[in-house]
Design a protein around this motif. Structure first.
Motif, PDB file in Angstrom:
ATOM      1  N   ALA A  42       0.661  -1.035  -0.125  1.00  0.00           N
ATOM      2  CA  ALA A  42       0.010  -0.025   0.062  1.00  0.00           C
ATOM      3  C   ALA A  42       0.965   1.190   0.200  1.00  0.00           C
ATOM      4  CB  ALA A  42      -0.896   0.014   1.201  1.00  0.00           C
ATOM      5  N   VAL A  43       2.129   1.264   0.325  1.00  0.00           N
ATOM      6  CA  VAL A  43       3.162   2.344   0.283  1.00  0.00           C
ATOM      7  C   VAL A  43       3.519   2.614  -0.890  1.00  0.00           C
ATOM      8  CG1 VAL A  43       5.368   3.105   1.424  1.00  0.00           C
ATOM      9  CG2 VAL A  43       3.694   1.669   2.864  1.00  0.00           C
ATOM     10  N   TYR A  44       3.740   1.763  -1.875  1.00  0.00           N
ATOM     11  CA  TYR A  44       3.983   1.926  -3.095  1.00  0.00           C
ATOM     12  C   TYR A  44       3.320   3.304  -3.903  1.00  0.00           C
ATOM     13  CZ  TYR A  44       4.989   1.853  -8.121  1.00  0.00           C
ATOM     14  OH  TYR A  44       5.388   2.205  -9.311  1.00  0.00           O
ATOM     15  N   PRO A  45       2.114   3.272  -3.997  1.00  0.00           N
ATOM     16  CA  PRO A  45       1.325   4.436  -4.720  1.00  0.00           C
ATOM     17  C   PRO A  45       1.841   5.767  -3.937  1.00  0.00           C
ATOM     18  CG  PRO A  45      -0.472   2.854  -4.199  1.00  0.00           C
ATOM     19  CD  PRO A  45       0.914   2.311  -3.469  1.00  0.00           C
ATOM     20  N   VAL A  46       1.992   5.829  -2.600  1.00  0.00           N
ATOM     21  CA  VAL A  46       2.407   7.091  -2.036  1.00  0.00           C
ATOM     22  C   VAL A  46       3.745   7.557  -2.370  1.00  0.00           C
ATOM     23  CG1 VAL A  46       2.812   8.099   0.133  1.00  0.00           C
ATOM     24  CG2 VAL A  46       0.756   6.563  -0.039  1.00  0.00           C
ATOM     25  N   LEU A  47       4.670   6.599  -2.610  1.00  0.00           N
ATOM     26  CA  LEU A  47       6.037   6.937  -2.894  1.00  0.00           C
ATOM     27  C   LEU A  47       5.843   7.428  -4.491  1.00  0.00           C
ATOM     28  CD1 LEU A  47       9.070   7.030  -2.218  1.00  0.00           C
ATOM     29  CD2 LEU A  47       9.432   4.587  -2.632  1.00  0.00           C
ATOM     30  N   SER A  48       5.479   6.597  -5.155  1.00  0.00           N
ATOM     31  CA  SER A  48       5.289   6.764  -6.719  1.00  0.00           C
ATOM     32  C   SER A  48       4.484   8.350  -6.671  1.00  0.00           C
ATOM     33  CB  SER A  48       4.306   5.912  -7.428  1.00  0.00           C
ATOM     34  OG  SER A  48       4.316   6.014  -8.748  1.00  0.00           O
ATOM     35  N   VAL A  49       3.585   8.505  -6.223  1.00  0.00           N
ATOM     36  CA  VAL A  49       2.669   9.937  -6.263  1.00  0.00           C
ATOM     37  C   VAL A  49       3.862  11.108  -5.627  1.00  0.00           C
ATOM     38  CG1 VAL A  49       1.035  11.274  -5.280  1.00  0.00           C
ATOM     39  CG2 VAL A  49       0.392   9.222  -6.136  1.00  0.00           C
ATOM     40  N   VAL A  50       4.461  10.948  -4.619  1.00  0.00           N
ATOM     41  CA  VAL A  50       5.596  11.826  -4.250  1.00  0.00           C
ATOM     42  C   VAL A  50       6.676  12.166  -5.507  1.00  0.00           C
ATOM     43  CG1 VAL A  50       7.444  12.583  -2.575  1.00  0.00           C
ATOM     44  CG2 VAL A  50       5.338  11.363  -1.846  1.00  0.00           C
ATOM     45  N   ALA A  51       6.805  11.146  -6.148  1.00  0.00           N
ATOM     46  CA  ALA A  51       7.830  11.173  -7.216  1.00  0.00           C
ATOM     47  C   ALA A  51       7.333  12.061  -8.328  1.00  0.00           C
ATOM     48  CB  ALA A  51       8.345   9.902  -7.667  1.00  0.00           C
ATOM     49  N   ASP A  52       6.044  11.779  -8.668  1.00  0.00           N
ATOM     50  CA  ASP A  52       5.245  12.448  -9.694  1.00  0.00           C
ATOM     51  C   ASP A  52       5.044  13.719  -9.473  1.00  0.00           C
ATOM     52  OD1 ASP A  52       5.306   9.962 -11.148  1.00  0.00           O
ATOM     53  OD2 ASP A  52       3.355   9.400 -10.651  1.00  0.00           O
ATOM     54  N   LEU A  53       4.804  14.216  -8.323  1.00  0.00           N
ATOM     55  CA  LEU A  53       4.201  15.583  -7.832  1.00  0.00           C
ATOM     56  C   LEU A  53       5.503  16.488  -7.588  1.00  0.00           C
ATOM     57  CD1 LEU A  53       1.061  14.976  -5.510  1.00  0.00           C
ATOM     58  CD2 LEU A  53       1.123  15.658  -8.095  1.00  0.00           C
ATOM     59  N   GLY A  54       6.636  15.854  -7.167  1.00  0.00           N
ATOM     60  CA  GLY A  54       7.763  16.786  -6.628  1.00  0.00           C
ATOM     61  C   GLY A  54       7.263  17.172  -5.118  1.00  0.00           C
ATOM     62  N   SER A  55       7.342  18.301  -4.796  1.00  0.00           N
ATOM     63  CA  SER A  55       7.151  18.856  -3.733  1.00  0.00           C
ATOM     64  C   SER A  55       5.614  19.232  -3.517  1.00  0.00           C
ATOM     65  CB  SER A  55       7.806  20.157  -3.340  1.00  0.00           C
ATOM     66  OG  SER A  55       7.604  20.803  -1.989  1.00  0.00           O
ATOM     67  N   ALA A  56       4.840  18.490  -2.593  1.00  0.00           N
ATOM     68  CA  ALA A  56       3.493  18.657  -2.330  1.00  0.00           C
ATOM     69  C   ALA A  56       3.087  18.406  -0.984  1.00  0.00           C
ATOM     70  CB  ALA A  56       2.809  17.386  -3.408  1.00  0.00           C
ATOM     71  N   ARG A  57       2.239  18.951  -0.784  1.00  0.00           N
ATOM     72  CA  ARG A  57       1.376  19.077   0.419  1.00  0.00           C
ATOM     73  C   ARG A  57       0.759  17.447   0.838  1.00  0.00           C
ATOM     74  NH1 ARG A  57      -2.478  23.883   1.757  1.00  0.00           N
ATOM     75  NH2 ARG A  57      -0.868  25.659   1.511  1.00  0.00           N
ATOM     76  N   VAL A  58       0.894  17.030   1.916  1.00  0.00           N
ATOM     77  CA  VAL A  58       0.352  16.036   2.362  1.00  0.00           C
ATOM     78  C   VAL A  58      -0.897  15.376   1.907  1.00  0.00           C
ATOM     79  CG1 VAL A  58      -0.019  14.289   4.564  1.00  0.00           C
ATOM     80  CG2 VAL A  58       1.843  15.647   4.451  1.00  0.00           C
ATOM     81  N   ALA A  59      -1.866  16.311   1.965  1.00  0.00           N
ATOM     82  CA  ALA A  59      -3.201  16.024   1.503  1.00  0.00           C
ATOM     83  C   ALA A  59      -3.386  15.918   0.070  1.00  0.00           C
ATOM     84  CB  ALA A  59      -4.052  17.423   1.881  1.00  0.00           C
ATOM     85  N   GLU A  60      -2.319  16.678  -0.731  1.00  0.00           N
ATOM     86  CA  GLU A  60      -2.571  16.520  -2.086  1.00  0.00           C
ATOM     87  C   GLU A  60      -1.677  15.075  -2.372  1.00  0.00           C
ATOM     88  OE1 GLU A  60      -1.499  20.899  -3.800  1.00  0.00           O
ATOM     89  OE2 GLU A  60       0.133  19.928  -2.826  1.00  0.00           O
ATOM     90  N   VAL A  61      -0.744  14.629  -1.998  1.00  0.00           N
ATOM     91  CA  VAL A  61      -0.283  13.244  -2.051  1.00  0.00           C
ATOM     92  C   VAL A  61      -1.345  12.078  -1.794  1.00  0.00           C
ATOM     93  CG1 VAL A  61       1.495  11.610  -1.226  1.00  0.00           C
ATOM     94  CG2 VAL A  61       2.005  14.237  -1.447  1.00  0.00           C
ATOM     95  N   ALA A  62      -2.135  12.354  -0.697  1.00  0.00           N
ATOM     96  CA  ALA A  62      -3.023  11.448  -0.428  1.00  0.00           C
ATOM     97  C   ALA A  62      -3.941  11.219  -1.385  1.00  0.00           C
ATOM     98  CB  ALA A  62      -3.436  11.787   1.116  1.00  0.00           C
ATOM     99  N   ALA A  63      -4.492  12.683  -1.882  1.00  0.00           N
ATOM    100  CA  ALA A  63      -5.585  12.432  -2.879  1.00  0.00           C
ATOM    101  C   ALA A  63      -4.925  11.945  -4.278  1.00  0.00           C
ATOM    102  CB  ALA A  63      -6.174  14.132  -3.018  1.00  0.00           C
TER     103      ALA A  63
END
Length: 151
Positions: A42-63
């Motif tokens: 379940a952690v994979y999508p979070v790590l992948s999203v952070v990579a895609d978004l760059g610097s982002a708020r926690v709520a943006e990453v979760a969404a």
């Protein structure tokens, strides 16, 4: 049943299989292991999203990962402990935290993305260049249409 109906039924069945949690979880687990991580899939999508978004708020990453902010924060804390992400203060709102990949996180993401390309290459190794090219173009078009519905 027409050819179009049969094709739509095949697309529906294939998309359902692609989106099934068990299939995603297996793929995520395989990619995490390729990155040298022994983590819950379940952690994979979070790590992948952070990579895609760059610097982002926690709520943006979760969404973007399709999870709630509490779960997102929990996964980010796990990744932070492994020095894969770091939190900082949002320069536009000091009350909010932003996350981004660390250098170690960038290396892990690069490994996982190479593994993902390799995995897909194995799956289509017996396809002709033309079949692969057509599939790539059509699949990309399909995914873009799906993303447009979300807007």
């Amino acid at each position: 049943m027409t050819n179009r109906d049969e094709a739509l039924q095949a697309i529906e069945q294939s998309a359902t299989a692609l989106l099934q949690r068990a299939n995603r979880a297996h793929l995520y687990g395989e990619l995490l292991r390729a990155g040298g991580l022994d983590l819950d899939d379940a952690v994979y999508p979070v790590l992948s999203v952070v990579a895609d978004l760059g610097s982002a708020r926690v709520a943006e990453v979760a969404a973007a990962a399709g999870i709630g902010p509490t779960t997102g924060s929990r996964h980010l804390t796990q990744l932070e402990r492994l020095d894969l992400v770091r939190r900082g203060i949002d320069p536009q709102d000091a009350r909010a935290a932003v996350v981004e990949l660390t250098p170690a996180g960038k290396r892990v993401i690069a490994k996982m993305r190479r593994a993902r390309v390799g995995l897909f290459a194995e799956m289509v190794e017996d396809w002709s260049d033309e079949e692969l090219s057509q599939f790539g173009a059509h699949f990309q078009r399909f995914v873009l249409a799906l993303a447009e519905r979300r807007r």
